[in-house]
Design an enzyme around this catalytic site. Structure first.
Site, PDB file in Angstrom:
ATOM      1  N   CYS A  74       0.833  -1.215   0.000  1.00 38.70           N
ATOM      2  CA  CYS A  74       0.000   0.000   0.000  1.00 38.70           C
ATOM      3  C   CYS A  74       0.863   1.259   0.000  1.00 38.70           C
ATOM      4  CB  CYS A  74      -0.902  -0.009   1.227  1.00 38.70           C
ATOM      5  SG  CYS A  74      -1.798   1.526   1.450  1.00 38.70           S
ATOM      6  N   CYS A  80      -0.848   5.888   7.153  1.00 35.89           N
ATOM      7  CA  CYS A  80      -2.241   5.571   7.489  1.00 35.89           C
ATOM      8  C   CYS A  80      -2.337   4.745   8.760  1.00 35.89           C
ATOM      9  CB  CYS A  80      -2.878   4.818   6.325  1.00 35.89           C
ATOM     10  SG  CYS A  80      -4.593   4.376   6.610  1.00 35.89           S
ATOM     11  N   CYS A  83      -4.042  -0.003   8.728  1.00 36.97           N
ATOM     12  CA  CYS A  83      -3.354  -1.297   8.851  1.00 36.97           C
ATOM     13  C   CYS A  83      -2.088  -1.115   9.682  1.00 36.97           C
ATOM     14  CB  CYS A  83      -2.923  -1.817   7.486  1.00 36.97           C
ATOM     15  SG  CYS A  83      -4.278  -2.182   6.366  1.00 36.97           S
ATOM     16  N   CYS A 162      -7.914   2.067  -1.421  1.00 38.69           N
ATOM     17  CA  CYS A 162      -7.466   1.410  -0.198  1.00 38.69           C
ATOM     18  C   CYS A 162      -7.486  -0.076  -0.522  1.00 38.69           C
ATOM     19  CB  CYS A 162      -8.420   1.734   0.944  1.00 38.69           C
ATOM     20  SG  CYS A 162      -8.288   0.595   2.335  1.00 38.69           S
ATOM     21  N   TYR A 315     -26.190 -11.106  22.030  1.00 36.78           N
ATOM     22  CA  TYR A 315     -25.501 -10.113  21.194  1.00 36.78           C
ATOM     23  C   TYR A 315     -25.641 -10.551  19.733  1.00 36.78           C
ATOM     24  CZ  TYR A 315     -23.396  -9.574  25.814  1.00 36.78           C
ATOM     25  OH  TYR A 315     -23.197  -9.443  27.161  1.00 36.78           O
ATOM     26  N   GLU A 336     -30.484  -8.682  21.395  1.00 39.44           N
ATOM     27  CA  GLU A 336     -29.588  -7.672  20.833  1.00 39.44           C
ATOM     28  C   GLU A 336     -30.096  -6.299  21.284  1.00 39.44           C
ATOM     29  OE1 GLU A 336     -26.896  -7.039  18.660  1.00 39.44           O
ATOM     30  OE2 GLU A 336     -27.579  -4.962  18.836  1.00 39.44           O
ATOM     31  N   ASP A 384     -21.529 -13.330  21.573  1.00 38.66           N
ATOM     32  CA  ASP A 384     -20.631 -12.622  20.653  1.00 38.66           C
ATOM     33  C   ASP A 384     -20.667 -11.137  20.999  1.00 38.66           C
ATOM     34  OD1 ASP A 384     -19.114 -11.746  18.548  1.00 38.66           O
ATOM     35  OD2 ASP A 384     -20.551 -12.280  16.986  1.00 38.66           O
ATOM     36  N   CYS A 411     -14.245 -10.532  19.808  1.00 36.05           N
ATOM     37  CA  CYS A 411     -13.333  -9.702  19.015  1.00 36.05           C
ATOM     38  C   CYS A 411     -12.274  -9.093  19.926  1.00 36.05           C
ATOM     39  CB  CYS A 411     -14.109  -8.620  18.271  1.00 36.05           C
ATOM     40  SG  CYS A 411     -15.136  -7.634  19.343  1.00 36.05           S
TER      41      CYS A 411
HETATM   42  N1  SAH Z   1     -23.447 -11.947  16.529  1.00 32.34           N
HETATM   43  C1  SAH Z   1     -23.605 -10.840  15.622  1.00 32.34           C
HETATM   44  C2  SAH Z   1     -23.233  -9.475  16.214  1.00 32.34           C
HETATM   45  C3  SAH Z   1     -21.941  -9.377  16.962  1.00 32.34           C
HETATM   46  S1  SAH Z   1     -21.374  -7.731  17.301  1.00 32.34           S
HETATM   47  C4  SAH Z   1     -22.846 -11.091  14.348  1.00 32.34           C
HETATM   48  O1  SAH Z   1     -22.034 -12.000  14.265  1.00 32.34           O
HETATM   49  O2  SAH Z   1     -23.081 -10.365  13.373  1.00 32.34           O
HETATM   50  C5  SAH Z   1     -21.938  -7.418  18.894  1.00 32.34           C
HETATM   51  C6  SAH Z   1     -23.389  -6.980  18.971  1.00 32.34           C
HETATM   52  O3  SAH Z   1     -23.707  -6.761  20.351  1.00 32.34           O
HETATM   53  C7  SAH Z   1     -23.722  -5.684  18.250  1.00 32.34           C
HETATM   54  O4  SAH Z   1     -24.797  -5.919  17.377  1.00 32.34           O
HETATM   55  C8  SAH Z   1     -24.151  -4.726  19.386  1.00 32.34           C
HETATM   56  O5  SAH Z   1     -25.185  -3.849  19.010  1.00 32.34           O
HETATM   57  C9  SAH Z   1     -24.627  -5.685  20.440  1.00 32.34           C
HETATM   58  N2  SAH Z   1     -24.607  -5.253  21.846  1.00 32.34           N
HETATM   59  C10 SAH Z   1     -23.755  -4.411  22.459  1.00 32.34           C
HETATM   60  N3  SAH Z   1     -24.011  -4.344  23.771  1.00 32.34           N
HETATM   61  C11 SAH Z   1     -25.068  -5.160  24.005  1.00 32.34           C
HETATM   62  C12 SAH Z   1     -25.808  -5.534  25.185  1.00 32.34           C
HETATM   63  N4  SAH Z   1     -25.506  -5.050  26.367  1.00 32.34           N
HETATM   64  N5  SAH Z   1     -26.809  -6.411  25.029  1.00 32.34           N
HETATM   65  C13 SAH Z   1     -27.135  -6.929  23.823  1.00 32.34           C
HETATM   66  N6  SAH Z   1     -26.480  -6.616  22.692  1.00 32.34           N
HETATM   67  C14 SAH Z   1     -25.460  -5.748  22.779  1.00 32.34           C
END
Ligand code: SAH
Length: 454
Positions: A74, A80, A83, A162, A315, A336, A384, A411
């Site tokens: 890049c 930047c 990355c 990019c 989530y 969510e 998640d 993550c």
């Molecule tokens: N499992 C999904 C989203 C993961 S990202 C996928 O794979 O696409 C994490 C998510 O948690 C986001 O959508 C965010 O809005 C949500 N989030 C954040 N804090 C939260 C909470 N306290 N309770 C429920 N959801 C929440």
């Protein structure tokens, strides 16, 4: 003791790499962090910042290069902030990410017996982002700029491409820049909190090629809206949706809470394996689609469903993991916090004819308690959460619900470790698979499988 002086040039050997991808040189025990250097390299560096416990150096010259060093493809890489690892071969990036997870779970968490598998990587680790959030600004000469931020700053580096976004996103970025200049659309000035267009957000359905363009405004109206829409959609017929998003607060949060569709559809679609998803502008959707498929398949394998299980997906975003699980489960409950995402999840369930699903909008820590009070007994729970991990009260209720298996997608493995440590009395951490969702950056995603002990 501080052993280096600011602006002096030194030489040394890199002995370690931080999780931010910075090489570490030690003078006695005092560390100097030097971006863009690799383990075992002999380098010449200039000290640019001196603190009591550490210093920061700038790489001047690599005297002995690591065999893992590659030339970053890049043109903007040196400036930047997008990355951090383009100078490291992709194979070595995957190893580095695995090592980071080993350091956390084996060394910090002392769970040395847990297998940590090789990082699942991409075959072609470029052009992977399906969403670009491009800041708009002006330079000192008053010219419109679009690109990404310089490292640790909000200065925009004006770019025409990019390498981790796709050709459509690059094309729309360049076309928008020209069209905005032509109609003299004022760019936003962050310091003064003045001007109009803050960001251009571009979302793309990886398998459908559908495109959504969102103009994030510090205001209510886009001048020359019709001309701009016409110019863009003529050049890019794959655009199925154009929206205005209103963000009038002085904040780093890119999108505001409300949007308006000014062209085409409210959502775009994408597919993941056999499933089709509606994706709105405010909902979370995984950035790297081919890696998401690998991630979800691994999560499904860890869930080990036979068709009789009750699954909770916490989530859940737009219900992607829930709907991956649904064909193999008796019932899936998803929760969510973003209401628009739950609306998407419900329509996604309908569109995919997966009626054994229930989606609830709310904080996971509250809704899981509600489910417990309703007597719902999950066999498998998938979680998640965002980077900050799960709320402690969520983990307590999860523990009390006592599912046989927990599949924890993260993550941010350090908050994942913290949460798993809370579950340790009742659960065995069986294994972890790191997945590379963001090649050339230091981010690492992990899936952990936990099994109930009793
Ligand atoms: N499992 C999904 C989203 C993961 S990202 C996928 O794979 O696409 C994490 C998510 O948690 C986001 O959508 C965010 O809005 C949500 N989030 C954040 N804090 C939260 C909470 N306290 N309770 C429920 N959801 C929440």
């Amino acid at each position: 003791m501080v052993l280096v002086k600011k602006n002096e040039v030194y030489e040394g050997k890199v002995v370690d790499l931080t999780h931010e991808g910075h090489g570490v040189i030690k003078q006695e025990r005092y560390p100097i962090f030097i971006p863009q250097t690799l383990i075992d390299e002999e380098v010449q560096y200039k000290v640019i910042k001196v603190k009591k416990n550490f210093a920061i150096g700038k790489l001047m010259n690599v005297k002995t290069a690591s065999p893992d060093r590659v030339t970053p493809p890049c043109d903007y890489y040196q400036q930047c902030g997008g990355c951090q690892l383009q100078h490291l071969s992709y194979r070595a990036q995957l190893e580095m990410k695995r090592k980071q997870v080993i350091n956390l779970f084996h060394h910090k968490g002392k769970m040395t017996e847990v297998p940590i598998h090789d990082t699942i990587g991409m075959d072609d680790p470029w052009r992977y982002r399906n969403k670009s959030q491009i800041p708009v600004g002006v330079n000192r000469e008053g010219q419109l700029q679009m690109g990404f931020y310089r490292q640790r700053s909000h200065d925009i580096i004006d770019m025409d491409h990019c390498l981790i976004q796709n050709d459509d996103q690059n094309g729309i970025m360049n076309a928008t820049k020209k069209i905005f200049a032509q109609y003299q659309i004022p760019a936003y000035n962050e310091q003064k909190h003045q001007g109009l267009v803050r960001h251009v957000v571009i979302r793309k359905g990886y398998y459908t090629n559908e495109l959504m363009v969102i103009f994030v405004l510090n205001g209510k109206k886009l001048p020359h809206e019709h001309e701009i829409v016409h110019a863009l959609t003529t050049q890019f017929p794959q655009i199925v949706s154009i929206k205005l998003n209103f963000q009038t607060h002085k904040t780093n949060v890119i999108m505001g809470q409300t949007s308006k569709t000014i062209y085409g559809e409210d959502v775009i679609q994408d597919t993941l394996d056999e499933l089709t998803f509606d994706i709105g502008d405010l909902s979370f959707y995984q950035i790297n689609v081919t890696q998401t498929q690998k991630l979800y398949r691994q999560a499904l394998q860890y869930a080990n469903l036979t068709g009789n299980e009750v699954v909770l997906d916490a989530y859940c975003g737009i219900g992607t993991i829930s709907l991956f699980m649904a064909p193999h489960a008796q019932h899936v409950y998803g929760v969510e916090v973003v209401p628009e995402a739950i609306e998407d999840a419900k329509s996604n369930a309908r569109n995919n004819h997966l009626n054994n699903t229930t989606f609830v909008a709310g904080a996971a820590e509250d809704v899981i308690l509600q489910w417990q009070q309703e007597g719902i007994q999950p066999d498998v729970v998938t979680v998640d959460p965002p980077r900050k991990g799960c709320d402690a009260t969520f983990i307590e209720t999860l523990n009390a619900l006592a599912p046989k298996r927990i599949v924890y997608v993260s993550c941010n493995p350090s908050t994942q470790l913290r949460d798993i440590e809370m579950l340790k009395p009742a659960y065995t951490l069986k294994e972890i698979t790191p997945v590379d969702m963001f090649p050339h950056t230091t981010h690492v995603e992990t899936i952990a499988l936990l099994e109930r002990k009793y």
